[in-house]
Design an enzyme around this catalytic site. Sequence first.
Site, PDB file in Angstrom:
ATOM      1  N   ASP A 248       0.845  -1.181   0.000  1.00  0.00           N
ATOM      2  CA  ASP A 248       0.000   0.000   0.000  1.00  0.00           C
ATOM      3  C   ASP A 248       0.888   1.241   0.000  1.00  0.00           C
ATOM      4  O   ASP A 248       2.025   1.203   0.486  1.00  0.00           O
ATOM      5  CB  ASP A 248      -0.922   0.020   1.219  1.00  0.00           C
ATOM      6  CG  ASP A 248      -1.908   1.187   1.163  1.00  0.00           C
ATOM      7  OD1 ASP A 248      -2.675   1.271   0.192  1.00  0.00           O
ATOM      8  OD2 ASP A 248      -1.898   2.021   2.089  1.00  0.00           O
TER       9      ASP A 248
ATOM     10  N   HIS B 206      -5.398   6.544   7.528  1.00  0.00           N
ATOM     11  CA  HIS B 206      -4.764   5.672   6.547  1.00  0.00           C
ATOM     12  C   HIS B 206      -3.259   5.637   6.825  1.00  0.00           C
ATOM     13  O   HIS B 206      -2.620   6.674   6.960  1.00  0.00           O
ATOM     14  CB  HIS B 206      -5.006   6.203   5.132  1.00  0.00           C
ATOM     15  CG  HIS B 206      -6.401   6.017   4.651  1.00  0.00           C
ATOM     16  ND1 HIS B 206      -6.710   5.309   3.514  1.00  0.00           N
ATOM     17  CD2 HIS B 206      -7.579   6.435   5.165  1.00  0.00           C
ATOM     18  CE1 HIS B 206      -8.025   5.304   3.342  1.00  0.00           C
ATOM     19  NE2 HIS B 206      -8.574   5.993   4.333  1.00  0.00           N
TER      20      HIS B 206
ATOM     21  N   GLU C 294       0.798   5.749   0.484  1.00  0.00           N
ATOM     22  CA  GLU C 294       0.105   7.000   0.788  1.00  0.00           C
ATOM     23  C   GLU C 294       0.764   8.089  -0.047  1.00  0.00           C
ATOM     24  O   GLU C 294       1.973   8.032  -0.317  1.00  0.00           O
ATOM     25  CB  GLU C 294       0.184   7.341   2.281  1.00  0.00           C
ATOM     26  CG  GLU C 294      -0.406   6.279   3.198  1.00  0.00           C
ATOM     27  CD  GLU C 294      -1.878   6.020   2.974  1.00  0.00           C
ATOM     28  OE1 GLU C 294      -2.560   6.912   2.426  1.00  0.00           O
ATOM     29  OE2 GLU C 294      -2.347   4.929   3.346  1.00  0.00           O
TER      30      GLU C 294
ATOM     31  N   ASP D 133      -2.498  -0.571   6.654  1.00  0.00           N
ATOM     32  CA  ASP D 133      -3.438  -0.959   5.605  1.00  0.00           C
ATOM     33  C   ASP D 133      -2.970  -2.221   4.888  1.00  0.00           C
ATOM     34  O   ASP D 133      -3.787  -3.051   4.471  1.00  0.00           O
ATOM     35  CB  ASP D 133      -3.626   0.185   4.604  1.00  0.00           C
ATOM     36  CG  ASP D 133      -4.465   1.313   5.185  1.00  0.00           C
ATOM     37  OD1 ASP D 133      -4.884   1.204   6.354  1.00  0.00           O
ATOM     38  OD2 ASP D 133      -4.696   2.311   4.478  1.00  0.00           O
TER      39      ASP D 133
END
Length: 238
Positions: free
Chosen positions: A7, A154, A9, A159
């Site tokens: 994942d 998040h 960001e 995640d």
Amino acid sequence: MRQIVLDTETTGLEWKKGNRVVEIGCVELIERRPSGRTWQQYIHPEREFEPGAQEVTGLTLEFLADKPKFAEIADAFLDFVRDAELIIHNAAFDVGFLDYELSLLGPQYGRLRDHVAGVEDSLLMARQRFPGQRNSLDALCRRLGVDNTHRQLHGALLDSQLLAEVYLALTSGQSEIGFGAPATEEEGTGGAAAAFAATVLDPAQRPRVRVADDELAAHAARIEAIRKKAGRCLWDPA
């Protein structure tokens, strides 16, 4: 079989507008079980956040000021994911950003898919299994019994850990996922997969659904109406 649940960001929603990656989180699976190895890195984005992006991640430029730039961590990242199958939720988003980051380093880095065995999009898998339903990570956690109550913001590593549990439950109902063990500071936080798996495997704990008589009658009436209109239905005996 080696898989990496990944994942990212970012500073905004579109890399085409020059947005950059600010965090990468990875969880390694070996033969569909967590190996205990993770890789996580905050990254200085060399630009401002778009409005609203900071509220999603809780990250700030002040926090990222002393973090390495992507060019400084690219080789370590690629070494960790090399030759693995990547599991990503909404893969086009993360792969697009990572391809953009690699392109800024020069053509010798190629694209992300040049370094890995393949990319599996768990969002597409969820849409096939649960058509017409919400299939965000939070929605899947609720639907599949994965505890995400500690997810207030998040975060790429958190995640990834949640997605690993969701992916294994989504694909096979794995009997023992292994996130229940205490995690070290390096490995990050664990999950509730063991309890979820125990519930799935114990028939006594599975919910029992009973259909009311009026619902059965309504169903039978609906089937009969379809049968009259269609002539013969596939579920009727030949």
